[in-house]
Design an enzyme around this catalytic site. Sequence first.
Site, short mmCIF file in Angstrom:
data_model
loop_
_atom_site.label_atom_id
_atom_site.label_comp_id
_atom_site.label_asym_id
_atom_site.label_seq_id
_atom_site.Cartn_x
_atom_site.Cartn_y
_atom_site.Cartn_z
N SER A 289 57.64 25.05 44.82
CA SER A 289 58.18 23.73 45.12
C SER A 289 59.43 23.45 44.29
O SER A 289 59.60 23.98 43.21
CB SER A 289 57.13 22.66 44.82
OG SER A 289 55.89 23.00 45.37
N1 SAH Z 1 52.96 24.49 43.50
C1 SAH Z 1 53.15 25.79 44.05
C2 SAH Z 1 53.38 25.65 45.53
C3 SAH Z 1 53.07 26.84 46.30
S1 SAH Z 1 53.23 26.65 48.05
C4 SAH Z 1 54.37 26.42 43.38
O1 SAH Z 1 55.19 25.66 42.89
O2 SAH Z 1 54.50 27.63 43.35
C5 SAH Z 1 51.63 26.12 48.49
C6 SAH Z 1 50.50 27.07 48.28
O3 SAH Z 1 49.35 26.50 48.88
C7 SAH Z 1 50.68 28.44 48.94
O4 SAH Z 1 50.56 29.44 47.99
C8 SAH Z 1 49.55 28.50 49.97
O5 SAH Z 1 49.00 29.79 50.12
C9 SAH Z 1 48.55 27.54 49.36
N2 SAH Z 1 47.57 27.00 50.30
C10 SAH Z 1 47.76 26.58 51.57
N3 SAH Z 1 46.60 26.15 52.10
C11 SAH Z 1 45.65 26.29 51.12
C12 SAH Z 1 44.24 26.05 51.05
N4 SAH Z 1 43.55 25.55 52.08
N5 SAH Z 1 43.61 26.33 49.90
C13 SAH Z 1 44.27 26.83 48.83
N6 SAH Z 1 45.59 27.09 48.84
C14 SAH Z 1 46.27 26.83 49.97
#
Ligand code: SAH
Length: 221
Positions: free
Chosen positions: A71
């Site tokens: 993000s």
């Molecule tokens: N805060 C993180 C954002 C990653 S993007 C950063 O800054 O790196 C969002 C993440 O949510 C992805 O890795 C995706 O695989 C995960 N995600 C999506 N749906 C999910 C679920 N149901 N349970 C757990 N993780 C999930």
Amino acid sequence: MSIDTRLLGIGMTSQRTRERLITRLREKGIADPRVLEVMREVPRHLFVDEALATRAYEDISLPIGNAQTISAPFTVARMTEIVAQVQPRKVLEVGTGSGYQTAVLARLVPEVYSVERIAPLLERARRLLAELKVRNVRFRLADGTLGWAEHGPFDAILAAAAPAEIPDSLRQQLADGGVLVIPVGQGRQQRLITVRRRGQEFERAELDPVTFVPMLTGTRR
Ligand code: SAH
């Protein structure tokens, strides 16, 4: 390259770009000094691919593999600020991704529980946080729409992926007085929503338009 080499490698120039990011976050409305301090300290360049490290202190989201993104710093700061307001002891994060938001939370909250559905992302984040000596985080490969009931209730829940509707398990795993911050909606743009629990009442507020990857169900090896 080892983490130590990479930490040193970033050098003085990036010290300045890091400072510029903090100024930018302040200008965009991040006021909590604890959050600004943590954003200054956590080395975001270690959470992206080395080829992208020079862009790590720009206020943009970047690819982290497996079709996911880290993000943008403003978004991380904004959500962290909302969480920090309730002075939580225990936080659940849904969507570990790179582990950057996790590392930010871990500096402000005694206990962080982080759930990710994609195994390689979770393992990379787990390894990096261990190298950075972050020890107050428990990780789990699971579908975060279900929360993490064994460790609930949580004083705050932060979701980094957008469901079409708020999963009821997340609401139910909020402690009384707790806050859930989550992007909600289908399509490219969603709305950042907060839900505050008061007993059996849930107060919902709509904040900024945001862009997140979708929250999906199930797990992936
Ligand atoms: N805060 C993180 C954002 C990653 S993007 C950063 O800054 O790196 C969002 C993440 O949510 C992805 O890795 C995706 O695989 C995960 N995600 C999506 N749906 C999910 C679920 N149901 N349970 C757990 N993780 C999930």
